[in-house]
Design an enzyme around this catalytic site. Structure first.
Site, PDB file in Angstrom:
ATOM      1  CB  SER A  31      -0.966   0.080   1.090  1.00 23.87           C
ATOM      2  OG  SER A  31      -1.841  -1.197   1.174  1.00 23.87           O
ATOM      3  CD  GLU A 330      -4.130  -5.336   3.883  1.00 28.13           C
ATOM      4  OE1 GLU A 330      -4.373  -4.932   2.728  1.00 28.13           O
ATOM      5  OE2 GLU A 330      -3.215  -4.762   4.531  1.00 28.13           O
ATOM      6  CE  LYS A 427      -3.887  -8.864  -5.891  1.00 29.78           C
ATOM      7  NZ  LYS A 427      -4.007  -7.671  -5.032  1.00 29.78           N
TER       8      LYS A 427
HETATM    9  O1  S3P Z   1      -5.625   1.186  -0.065  1.00 31.58           O
HETATM   10  C1  S3P Z   1      -5.218   0.181  -0.114  1.00 31.58           C
HETATM   11  O2  S3P Z   1      -3.872   0.136  -0.167  1.00 31.58           O
HETATM   12  C2  S3P Z   1      -5.855  -0.991   0.529  1.00 31.58           C
HETATM   13  C3  S3P Z   1      -7.084  -0.689   0.828  1.00 31.58           C
HETATM   14  C4  S3P Z   1      -8.000  -1.809   1.312  1.00 31.58           C
HETATM   15  O3  S3P Z   1      -9.025  -2.116   0.363  1.00 31.58           O
HETATM   16  P1  S3P Z   1     -10.476  -2.153   0.567  1.00 31.58           P
HETATM   17  O4  S3P Z   1     -10.890  -0.939   1.165  1.00 31.58           O
HETATM   18  O5  S3P Z   1     -11.218  -2.285  -0.786  1.00 31.58           O
HETATM   19  O6  S3P Z   1     -10.865  -3.528   1.455  1.00 31.58           O
HETATM   20  C5  S3P Z   1      -7.195  -3.307   1.642  1.00 31.58           C
HETATM   21  O7  S3P Z   1      -8.030  -4.297   1.717  1.00 31.58           O
HETATM   22  C6  S3P Z   1      -6.365  -3.391   0.260  1.00 31.58           C
HETATM   23  O8  S3P Z   1      -5.653  -4.432   0.654  1.00 31.58           O
HETATM   24  C7  S3P Z   1      -5.411  -2.456   0.313  1.00 31.58           C
HETATM   25  C1  PEP Z   2      -7.663  -6.689  -0.681  1.00 36.45           C
HETATM   26  C2  PEP Z   2      -6.283  -6.941  -1.221  1.00 36.45           C
HETATM   27  O1  PEP Z   2      -5.810  -6.339  -2.277  1.00 36.45           O
HETATM   28  P1  PEP Z   2      -6.414  -5.150  -3.453  1.00 36.45           P
HETATM   29  O2  PEP Z   2      -5.144  -4.179  -3.225  1.00 36.45           O
HETATM   30  O3  PEP Z   2      -6.078  -5.748  -4.783  1.00 36.45           O
HETATM   31  O4  PEP Z   2      -7.538  -4.792  -2.955  1.00 36.45           O
HETATM   32  C3  PEP Z   2      -5.401  -7.321  -0.427  1.00 36.45           C
HETATM   33  O5  PEP Z   2      -4.154  -7.255  -0.535  1.00 36.45           O
HETATM   34  O6  PEP Z   2      -5.772  -8.084   0.657  1.00 36.45           O
END
Ligand code: S3P
Ligand code: PEP
EC number: 2.5.1.19
Length: 450
Positions: A31, A330, A427
């Site tokens: 992220s 997550e 991933k």
């Molecule tokens: O902004 C980000 O980096 C993320 C936000 C979350 O997404 P969601 O809000 O769709 O769950 C998380 O689950 C994802 O792995 C990463």
């Molecule tokens: C939800 C996830 O990924 P994405 O950034 O593809 O949403 C994750 O990494 O758990």
């Protein structure tokens, strides 16, 4: 990544011979890396990303930005002892251009964060990706960009594939969206907003907004790059974020370890009654994985944050938990795996939106844990997990990295678990099998670990 190609279709998960005792250096945060790449590409001057995560999701982001004209120079880290330890990416912003085609793979961050960037490009940008990317929610971003002045062609479903017809600028201004299916809708609009003519005012309408720490991460990183951001937390209106237009600075940013990817290793300490140290655990962070300190402590372990990093120690017993994971969705697959091994039932709540993640995570966890003898039921917004003695079998992973790491965790203490397509961990954590084997046998030479 080279290693993933040599992995068997069914990976026999190694069983721990006793309590694990290891130090595991976890690669950088997905992220943070992908936000860092976007912000550096939109900046008014070059910047650096140090210890970036090199994984499928981040390489797709880097490749997409290059396609749009950004210079990203990678320096190798082969001489470094730590994953990503010596690696640095130099990001050189340039006029964003189309025509271009972006492959989002199945990366939520790429499919949501880049359409606003594409609206600033000078030409059409086509977005495509894995079959699953066609099913993941994107309508909020598409509708918001249209309201802010962009022209987008999609097939009417509010999903990929689609083309953003960039004109070099975007009006911006106020916009209302329902981001209850993904916090990434809000992050996406905020990240590019300093470059919109009027900035942006994003108002979330609708049901609860998930993954608030990830929105805080967006805001913190924007501010660190010089943007002015007003948030609900700072005395603003609830569910409203404002970004003022202005130039972004080029930063020199060291990426924190991915605390959500630290999860399987900390969980290994918990389920084997062992001890795992993760170096460079930040003392202050917006990463949701920091919540593991509290959650896994409640489930039976203990932790200590010192100069050496975070040391997590299993206490022998594993307890069930009743917890709302809406902010840290997550983490759900890893917590569900530990819960299946606990001495009492668990209820995981607040994560209905996981049905539209990499796979339908609630259905997949229910099916796969039950296949191994578990007793898991789906609720409207989560899982109810009643621990039962588990047995071996194939754990299907549905191209979901977190399903694969959750399966490996079960396999540590249950004989005969075979993880389908463990390579899918690439991933966000490409060296997972090697890191896992090294944790189990810290004395083994690297060559034997894969
Ligand atoms: O902004 C980000 O980096 C993320 C936000 C979350 O997404 P969601 O809000 O769709 O769950 C998380 O689950 C994802 O792995 C990463
Ligand atoms: C939800 C996830 O990924 P994405 O950034 O593809 O949403 C994750 O990494 O758990």
């Amino acid at each position: 990544m080279t290693e993933s190609t040599a992995l068997p279709a069914l990976w026999p998960a190694p069983v721990a011979s006793g309590a694990v005792d290891a130090t595991v250096t976890v690669p950088g945060s997905k992220s943070v890396t992908n936000r860092g790449l976007v912000l550096a590409s939109l900046a008014a001057e070059p910047g650096w990303l140090r210890r970036p995560l090199r994984s499928r999701d981040t390489l797709l982001m880097a490749e997409a930005l290059r396609t749009l004209g950004v210079g990203i120079e990678e320096t190798a880290s082969s001489s470094s002892a730590e994953p990503g330890g010596g690696e640095a990416w130099r990001i050189i912003p340039a006029g964003l251009r189309g025509p271009a085609t972006v492959d989002v793979g199945n990366a939520g961050t790429v499919m949501r964060f880049l359409p606003p960037v594409a609206a600033l490009a000078d030409g059409p940008v086509r977005f495509d990706g894995d079959p699953r990317s066609y099913e993941r929610p994107l309508g909020g971003v598409i509708e918001a960009l249209r309201a802010l002045g962009a022209r987008i062609d999609d097939d009417g479903r509010g999903a990929l594939p689609m083309t953003v017809h960039g004109t070099g600028t975007l009006d911006g201004g106020p916009v209302a969206i329902d981001a209850s299916s993904s916090s990434q809708f809000v992050s996406a609009l905020l990240l590019s907003a300093p470059r919109f003519n009027q900035g942006v005012e994003v108002r979330h309408t609708g049901a609860a907004l998930p993954s608030m720490p990830h929105i805080r991460m967006t805001v913190d990183m924007l501010r660190a790059a010089g943007a002015q951001v007003d948030t609900p937390e700072a005395g603003g209106e609830p569910n409203v974020w404002r970004v003022t237009p202005g130039a972004l600075l080029g930063r020199d940013l060291v990426v924190e370890p991915d605390l959500s990817n630290a999860q399987p290793f900390l969980a290994a300490a918990l389920v084997t009654g062992g001890r795992v140290t993760v170096p460079d655990w930040p003392t202050h962070t917006t990463q949701p994985g920091d919540a593991l300190r509290e959650i896994f402590t409640a489930m039976g372990g203990s932790c200590e944050l010192t100069e050496a990093g975070l040391t997590f120690t299993g206490g022998g017993a594993i307890h069930g938990i009743d917890v709302d994971l809406g902010e840290v969705g997550e983490l759900t697959p890893g917590i569900a795996a530990v819960a299946a091994l606990a001495d009492s039932p668990s209820t995981l709540r607040g994560v209905a939106h996981l049905r539209l993640h990499e796979t339908d995570r609630l259905a997949a966890l229910t099916k796969e844990l039950n296949n191994l003898g578990g007793d898991v039921t789906e609720t409207a917004d989560g899982l109810h997990i009643r621990p039962r003695p588990l047995h071996g079998g194939v754990f299907h992973t549905y191209e979901d990295h977190r399903l694969a790491t959750a399966a490996a965790l079960i396999g540590l203490v249950v004989e005969g678990v075979e993880v389908e397509n463990v390579a899918t961990t690439a991933k966000t954590l490409p060296d997972f099998p090697a890191l896992w084997n090294a944790m189990l046998d810290p004395a083994a030479p690297a060559a034997r670990r894969g």
